[in-house]
Design an enzyme around this catalytic site. Structure first.
Site, PDB file in Angstrom:
ATOM      1  N   SER A 293       7.783 -90.893  39.117  1.00  0.00           N
ATOM      2  CA  SER A 293       8.459 -89.668  39.537  1.00  0.00           C
ATOM      3  C   SER A 293       9.802 -89.473  38.848  1.00  0.00           C
ATOM      4  CB  SER A 293       8.650 -89.667  41.053  1.00  0.00           C
ATOM      5  OG  SER A 293       7.410 -89.746  41.703  1.00  0.00           O
TER       6      SER A 293
ATOM      7  N   HIS B 169      14.290 -89.684  41.906  1.00  0.00           N
ATOM      8  CA  HIS B 169      14.155 -88.300  41.448  1.00  0.00           C
ATOM      9  C   HIS B 169      15.464 -87.796  40.846  1.00  0.00           C
ATOM     10  CE1 HIS B 169      10.846 -87.673  44.740  1.00  0.00           C
ATOM     11  NE2 HIS B 169      10.498 -88.555  43.815  1.00  0.00           N
TER      12      HIS B 169
END
Length: 329
Positions: A185, A237
């Site tokens: 991610s 993230h």
């Protein structure tokens, strides 16, 4: 529960679908480059997908749920034999145990700092917590990465992917020191950040600039907002996004296009293209910020610093407690 990075939604480029249900304008909708350019053949992104899938198969082979759970009791999809999944109470994402992930390279602060296993900052990018985690990430990579690789080539996109992934791992290790973390991610958010910086640094060559920028910002905001749910590693993230955003100014700037058309030169004429002054300024600012940020973060990490000690409110970036759930300390 392990800190997984699986909240990014896929975006369908060909059908003008959404990344987290927000339409991203493509060339057919007016968000296009003013002049045509060479398209690269995308092969790196498909290879990354294959590598991630192959790695997940290896992880499940080693996990061997029936053996480690003393038979098939509790294992999900028992017909898969040693490839069956851990009980849902242990891993609701249909995948291996946290112990298996940790053994094969999952990110954990103690092992990186005290056991000098810095390689985990990279290895964790290639591991996934389960089938759902893997599927969402690989779909996102295909729909975002192939488009970028076709435009900028495999070298630059490969660098973006790896640097962003490491950036997400470093920030995750600084702030989430009690959990383990796996997933691509951070790298995917880096590609998303690079899309934003690419739009900004090549601002003059795009049509419908304001609409494209607004849509992209909304898309980014939704993705980051979803990361405040519990058990989601939003620091990965954020770290990946910031790394990719800065690196995009360095790797994805384009020469000033449209000069040939404005001067009505034939296609075969040799034209000396130049970069706009603001592109050069952004290049050096972003490069300096990226290098300084990595140096500071890595020094803090390997000195055993806890990022939460320097930013008390930062814990809310990855989980906001509500009446429906609680966040870990």
């Amino acid at each position: 529960m392990m800190g997984s990075r699986d909240l990014e939604k896929n975006r369908d480029v060909n059908n003008n679908q959404s990344y987290n249900q927000v339409n991203y304008p493509q060339q057919s909708s007016g968000y296009h480059i003013e002049t045509s350019e060479r398209q690269w053949t995308s092969w790196l992104v498909p290879m990354i997908v294959v590598a991630n899938v192959a790695m997940f198969i290896v992880v499940m082979f080693i996990n061997n749920c029936p053996k480690n759970n003393f038979g098939f009791d509790g294992c999900v999809a028992r017909f898969l034999g040693r490839f069956s999944f851990q009980p849902l109470r242990q891993n609701p994402l249909l995948g291996p145990s946290s112990n298996t992930l940790l053994k094969l390279g999952a990110l954990q602060w103690d092992k990186v700092v005290h056991q000098h296993q810095g390689w985990r900052l990279i290895s964790c990018i290639w591991l996934h917590a389960g089938v759902i985690h893997l599927l969402v990430n690989m779909l996102s990579l295909v729909f975002i990465g192939i488009r970028l690789e076709q435009q900028f080539g495999f070298i630059r996109i490969g660098m973006l992917y790896l640097v962003s992934g490491v950036g997400g791992s470093v920030l995750s290790a600084l702030f989430l020191q009690q959990n383990i973390s796996v997933g691509a991610s951070g790298a995917l958010f880096g590609l998303l950040g690079a899309m934003l910086s690419e739009l900004l640094t090549n601002w003059t060559i795009y049509a419908n600039k304001a609409a494209a920028l607004f849509t992209l910002l909304i898309m980014i905001a939704i993705n980051l907002a979803v990361g405040i749910l519990p058990h989601v590693d939003n620091f990965a993230h954020i770290g990946g996004f910031v790394s990719g955003f800065l690196l995009g100014f360095v790797l994805l700037l384009r020469p000033r296009f449209g000069w040939r058309e404005r001067h009505q030169l034939p296609e075969h004429a040799r034209v000396k293209t130049k970069y706009m002054p603001y592109q050069v300024v952004l290049f050096f600012i972003a490069l300096a910020a990226l290098v300084a940020g990595f140096i500071i973060a890595l020094v803090m990490l390997f000195q055993g610093k806890n990022g939460n000690d320097h930013c008390r409110w930062c814990r809310y970036l990855t989980c906001v407690p509500t009446s429906r759930w609680e966040c870990g300390k």
